[in-house]
Design a protein around this motif. Sequence first.
Motif, PDB file in Angstrom:
ATOM      1  N   ASP A   1      39.238  26.640  41.842  1.00  0.00           N
ATOM      2  CA  ASP A   1      40.040  27.154  40.722  1.00  0.00           C
ATOM      3  C   ASP A   1      40.471  28.592  40.994  1.00  0.00           C
ATOM      4  N   LEU A   2      39.643  29.311  41.752  1.00  0.00           N
ATOM      5  CA  LEU A   2      39.912  30.719  42.044  1.00  0.00           C
ATOM      6  C   LEU A   2      40.652  30.898  43.364  1.00  0.00           C
TER       7      LEU A   2
ATOM      8  N   GLY B   1      41.949  36.029  41.911  1.00  0.00           N
ATOM      9  CA  GLY B   1      40.944  35.022  41.585  1.00  0.00           C
ATOM     10  C   GLY B   1      40.026  35.465  40.459  1.00  0.00           C
ATOM     11  N   ARG B   2      39.663  36.734  40.458  1.00  0.00           N
ATOM     12  CA  ARG B   2      38.784  37.255  39.394  1.00  0.00           C
ATOM     13  C   ARG B   2      39.480  37.208  38.044  1.00  0.00           C
TER      14      ARG B   2
ATOM     15  N   ILE C   1      41.557  34.892  37.041  1.00  0.00           N
ATOM     16  CA  ILE C   1      41.400  33.506  36.580  1.00  0.00           C
ATOM     17  C   ILE C   1      39.971  33.260  36.128  1.00  0.00           C
ATOM     18  N   LEU C   2      39.028  33.803  36.870  1.00  0.00           N
ATOM     19  CA  LEU C   2      37.613  33.620  36.524  1.00  0.00           C
ATOM     20  C   LEU C   2      37.320  34.156  35.122  1.00  0.00           C
TER      21      LEU C   2
ATOM     22  N   LEU D   1      38.649  30.299  33.629  1.00  0.00           N
ATOM     23  CA  LEU D   1      37.566  29.431  34.074  1.00  0.00           C
ATOM     24  C   LEU D   1      36.503  29.175  33.000  1.00  0.00           C
TER      25      LEU D   1
ATOM     26  N   LEU E   1      31.197  34.769  39.888  1.00  0.00           N
ATOM     27  CA  LEU E   1      31.381  33.342  39.639  1.00  0.00           C
ATOM     28  C   LEU E   1      30.051  32.679  39.302  1.00  0.00           C
TER      29      LEU E   1
END
Length: 366
Positions: A125-126, A151-152, A154-155, A159, A214
């Motif tokens: 996902d990231l 990515g962070r 989105i996290l 997420l 994560l």
Amino acid sequence: MLRSVETRRRIPLTASLAVPAGLALALTGALPASPVTTAPTVDQADETAYVALGDSFSAGTGTRARTDNCYRSPYGYPALIAGAQGLTLDYQACSGATTADVLANQVGALGPETGLVTMTIGGNDLGFASVITECALPGWLSDCHGAINDGRQILQTQLPGRYDAVLGAIAAGAPSADVRVGGYPHLFNGRDCHLLTFFTRSEMDALNAATDELDALVEQKTTGAGYTYVEPRDAFGGHAVCDRTEWINGLSWPIVESFHPNRAGNIAYADLFAPGSGTAEASAVPAERTAQSESTLVRRQAETVLGMDLTSPANLRAARAAGIPTGTLQSVVRDLESGDTARAAAALERLSELDARHEARLGAHR
């Protein structure tokens, strides 16, 4: 059908959360002693049903034993657990899977009879693969920290809700199951020992820190749902890429094997998810055959670097802006194209030196 938790016979198992004992059968060299702590057990019954959900870390990618488009290795930790505990495995995990894929393609395998569910999910996902690829490029061509921060984002924003949806679907599909969700280990030890990857220490530290973030979310969501969180980072300590005994592959061929737990790493995961499983199954896991001739290795390395298109107009402009001698870069590419093993090997060394000098210049201006 599994009987209720109150009436099922439970087999107590223990696990070392620092070094799974089963690795003594799979690896050479002595393993240090580690504390023993109690851990969840796998309930046994006349008929058991085990569904393994998740991504490449659950599909066994990295064990060099791909069986289908999802990988689903016989040496992945779910297969080791099923073999050791006598469970009937429904192997749903798939390389590349995201939380959306688990919801769309995997949780349908769950049912009232499901006794055990394991899962790792969230890394894709990231953008796990794209982030690693970006960070592995020479420093003057990459924006590693930007990719990590994307990515962070989105996290932190998306997420959490995605994880709630997955755990809710598991609860609805397998209401009586023992559900265990794993985190991810640190991939890096701060040293890049591969000529074809260009991770700096700050990039590796940032990647490990993103893993910590994560894993914190995975633990929070898992325990909040009343399930068991499986922590891998302590166990994998000292076994990252470039450590003396790696449980995680560095750059490998085929490329899909790279930066995933190898067979030893899956034995470790099996012991963490279902203590004793890795120990019981390690003797049945054959050694990985990874040896290659020097000429084959150099050729594959040269092909990989040539695929970066280092001398394209855009990449030459980026190199020039970063103070990289473009003439040297063009000479490196010519030597890689030559087909001469000695020239190509020397060219790879020069490219690695260029990246080290670039990182040193950046460090001097920080």
